[in-house]
Design a protein around this motif. Sequence first.
Motif, PDB file in Angstrom:
ATOM      1  N   ALA A 129       0.839  -1.200   0.000  1.00 22.98           N
ATOM      2  CA  ALA A 129       0.000   0.000   0.000  1.00 22.98           C
ATOM      3  C   ALA A 129       0.874   1.249   0.000  1.00 22.98           C
ATOM      4  O   ALA A 129       0.860   2.033   0.942  1.00 22.98           O
ATOM      5  CB  ALA A 129      -0.929  -0.015   1.202  1.00 22.98           C
ATOM      6  N   PRO A 130       1.671   1.443  -1.074  1.00 25.36           N
ATOM      7  CA  PRO A 130       2.543   2.621  -1.073  1.00 25.36           C
ATOM      8  C   PRO A 130       1.765   3.906  -1.318  1.00 25.36           C
ATOM      9  O   PRO A 130       0.750   3.920  -2.019  1.00 25.36           O
ATOM     10  CB  PRO A 130       3.506   2.342  -2.224  1.00 25.36           C
ATOM     11  N   SER A 131       2.248   4.961  -0.736  1.00 24.10           N
ATOM     12  CA  SER A 131       1.704   6.296  -1.004  1.00 24.10           C
ATOM     13  C   SER A 131       2.539   6.939  -2.093  1.00 24.10           C
ATOM     14  O   SER A 131       3.745   6.693  -2.207  1.00 24.10           O
ATOM     15  CB  SER A 131       1.771   7.157   0.254  1.00 24.10           C
ATOM     16  N   CYS A 132       1.911   7.770  -2.875  1.00 20.68           N
ATOM     17  CA  CYS A 132       2.620   8.484  -3.940  1.00 20.68           C
ATOM     18  C   CYS A 132       3.635   9.443  -3.309  1.00 20.68           C
ATOM     19  O   CYS A 132       3.279  10.261  -2.466  1.00 20.68           O
ATOM     20  CB  CYS A 132       1.625   9.264  -4.798  1.00 20.68           C
ATOM     21  N   PRO A 133       4.912   9.355  -3.701  1.00 24.04           N
ATOM     22  CA  PRO A 133       5.916  10.253  -3.126  1.00 24.04           C
ATOM     23  C   PRO A 133       5.782  11.697  -3.625  1.00 24.04           C
ATOM     24  O   PRO A 133       6.374  12.600  -3.054  1.00 24.04           O
ATOM     25  CB  PRO A 133       7.244   9.638  -3.566  1.00 24.04           C
ATOM     26  N   ARG A 134       4.976  11.913  -4.654  1.00 18.89           N
ATOM     27  CA  ARG A 134       4.813  13.264  -5.186  1.00 18.89           C
ATOM     28  C   ARG A 134       3.647  14.007  -4.532  1.00 18.89           C
ATOM     29  O   ARG A 134       3.792  15.133  -4.097  1.00 18.89           O
ATOM     30  CB  ARG A 134       4.636  13.199  -6.699  1.00 18.89           C
ATOM     31  N   CYS A 135       2.460  13.345  -4.486  1.00 19.73           N
ATOM     32  CA  CYS A 135       1.288  14.056  -3.960  1.00 19.73           C
ATOM     33  C   CYS A 135       0.790  13.486  -2.634  1.00 19.73           C
ATOM     34  O   CYS A 135      -0.075  14.080  -1.998  1.00 19.73           O
ATOM     35  CB  CYS A 135       0.149  14.050  -4.986  1.00 19.73           C
ATOM     36  N   GLY A 136       1.328  12.323  -2.217  1.00 21.66           N
ATOM     37  CA  GLY A 136       0.954  11.729  -0.938  1.00 21.66           C
ATOM     38  C   GLY A 136      -0.289  10.864  -0.974  1.00 21.66           C
ATOM     39  O   GLY A 136      -0.677  10.287   0.037  1.00 21.66           O
ATOM     40  N   SER A 137      -0.924  10.727  -2.132  1.00 24.17           N
ATOM     41  CA  SER A 137      -2.147   9.932  -2.242  1.00 24.17           C
ATOM     42  C   SER A 137      -1.863   8.458  -1.967  1.00 24.17           C
ATOM     43  O   SER A 137      -0.846   7.910  -2.397  1.00 24.17           O
ATOM     44  CB  SER A 137      -2.742  10.075  -3.650  1.00 24.17           C
ATOM     45  N   ALA A 138      -2.780   7.818  -1.264  1.00 26.44           N
ATOM     46  CA  ALA A 138      -2.674   6.372  -1.021  1.00 26.44           C
ATOM     47  C   ALA A 138      -3.381   5.589  -2.116  1.00 26.44           C
ATOM     48  O   ALA A 138      -3.360   4.358  -2.118  1.00 26.44           O
ATOM     49  CB  ALA A 138      -3.254   6.032   0.337  1.00 26.44           C
ATOM     50  N   ASP A 139      -3.990   6.277  -3.061  1.00 27.02           N
ATOM     51  CA  ASP A 139      -4.714   5.630  -4.153  1.00 27.02           C
ATOM     52  C   ASP A 139      -3.728   5.355  -5.286  1.00 27.02           C
ATOM     53  O   ASP A 139      -3.567   6.169  -6.208  1.00 27.02           O
ATOM     54  CB  ASP A 139      -5.870   6.514  -4.617  1.00 27.02           C
ATOM     55  N   THR A 140      -3.030   4.236  -5.192  1.00 25.42           N
ATOM     56  CA  THR A 140      -1.996   3.872  -6.154  1.00 25.42           C
ATOM     57  C   THR A 140      -2.257   2.472  -6.682  1.00 25.42           C
ATOM     58  O   THR A 140      -2.919   1.665  -6.026  1.00 25.42           O
ATOM     59  CB  THR A 140      -0.593   3.927  -5.514  1.00 25.42           C
ATOM     60  N   ARG A 141      -1.745   2.195  -7.860  1.00 30.04           N
ATOM     61  CA  ARG A 141      -1.931   0.893  -8.495  1.00 30.04           C
ATOM     62  C   ARG A 141      -0.592   0.372  -9.007  1.00 30.04           C
ATOM     63  O   ARG A 141       0.195   1.134  -9.583  1.00 30.04           O
ATOM     64  CB  ARG A 141      -2.881   0.995  -9.687  1.00 30.04           C
ATOM     65  N   PRO A 142      -0.334  -0.941  -8.853  1.00 26.73           N
ATOM     66  CA  PRO A 142       0.916  -1.501  -9.397  1.00 26.73           C
ATOM     67  C   PRO A 142       0.854  -1.577 -10.926  1.00 26.73           C
ATOM     68  O   PRO A 142      -0.203  -1.828 -11.499  1.00 26.73           O
ATOM     69  CB  PRO A 142       0.964  -2.906  -8.779  1.00 26.73           C
ATOM     70  N   GLY A 159      -4.242   9.510  -8.318  1.00 27.19           N
ATOM     71  CA  GLY A 159      -4.575  10.889  -7.980  1.00 27.19           C
ATOM     72  C   GLY A 159      -3.914  11.866  -8.938  1.00 27.19           C
ATOM     73  O   GLY A 159      -4.585  12.611  -9.658  1.00 27.19           O
ATOM     74  N   CYS A 160      -2.573  11.851  -8.995  1.00 32.50           N
ATOM     75  CA  CYS A 160      -1.850  12.791  -9.858  1.00 32.50           C
ATOM     76  C   CYS A 160      -1.418  12.158 -11.184  1.00 32.50           C
ATOM     77  O   CYS A 160      -0.865  12.835 -12.041  1.00 32.50           O
ATOM     78  CB  CYS A 160      -0.649  13.371  -9.117  1.00 32.50           C
ATOM     79  N   LEU A 161      -1.647  10.838 -11.319  1.00 33.76           N
ATOM     80  CA  LEU A 161      -1.356  10.065 -12.530  1.00 33.76           C
ATOM     81  C   LEU A 161       0.130   9.869 -12.811  1.00 33.76           C
ATOM     82  O   LEU A 161       0.508   9.388 -13.867  1.00 33.76           O
ATOM     83  CB  LEU A 161      -2.044  10.668 -13.761  1.00 33.76           C
ATOM     84  N   GLU A 162       0.974  10.214 -11.866  1.00 35.53           N
ATOM     85  CA  GLU A 162       2.421  10.066 -12.052  1.00 35.53           C
ATOM     86  C   GLU A 162       2.868   8.637 -11.735  1.00 35.53           C
ATOM     87  O   GLU A 162       2.408   8.039 -10.769  1.00 35.53           O
ATOM     88  CB  GLU A 162       3.176  11.038 -11.160  1.00 35.53           C
TER      89      GLU A 162
END
Length: 170
Positions: A129-142, A159-162
Motif C-alpha cells: 500500500a505505497p503512497s505516492c511520493p509526489r502528492c501523498g495519495s494512497a490511491d496507487t496501483r501496481p 490521484g496525480c497520474l504520475e
Amino acid sequence: MNARDRAAEVAARVRDPEMPMLTLADLGVLRAVEVKDTADGGTVIVSITPTYTGCPAMATMRDDLVHRLNAAGFPRVEVRVVLSPPWSSDWISERGRAALRAAGLSPPGPAPRPAAGPVPLTLGPARRAPSCPRCGSADTRPTSEFGSTACKALYRCTGCLEPFEHVKEI
C-alpha cells in the motif's frame, strides 16, 4: 578520533550504487566496521549485508568501500558479506526514508513478519500500500512487480497520474 571511528565514518558515507540518494549506512547494509592491528599495520574489516541474495550491486559496494577507505589512509581493507540475519527493509533509517521520498521513490512500509512453522506458499501478487511520493495519495496501483532494480516495483498514482518506483518490503 581513533582509527575505528575514523574508518566507520568513512564507510558510513559511501553511497549505494543503485540508489545514490542513500548511504550504505542509511540503507542498512553496512553492518560493522572493525580495525584489526597487525604487526605490519592495521586492517579495516567492513561487514555488509546484501538487500537480496545475488544483488548485482555488491561488487560495486565492496569496491567503493575499499577505494574510499584506501583514499582516507587505510591501505588494507577487507569487506565481508554477512548473510545472517538477512537484510530487512526495516533497517533503512528514517533519514534514508526521507531521502527516498525526496528523490521521488516510495519508501517501504513495515517488512512482512515470517509466520511460525512452515512457510506458506503464496503465488499471488504482493500486497503493498505505497503512497505516492509526489502528492501523498494512497490511491496507487501496481504496473510492474519489477522496476529499475529487483528491489523496486513500479506503481502509478491514480490521484496525480504520475508513475513512481516503490522500494519493496523485505
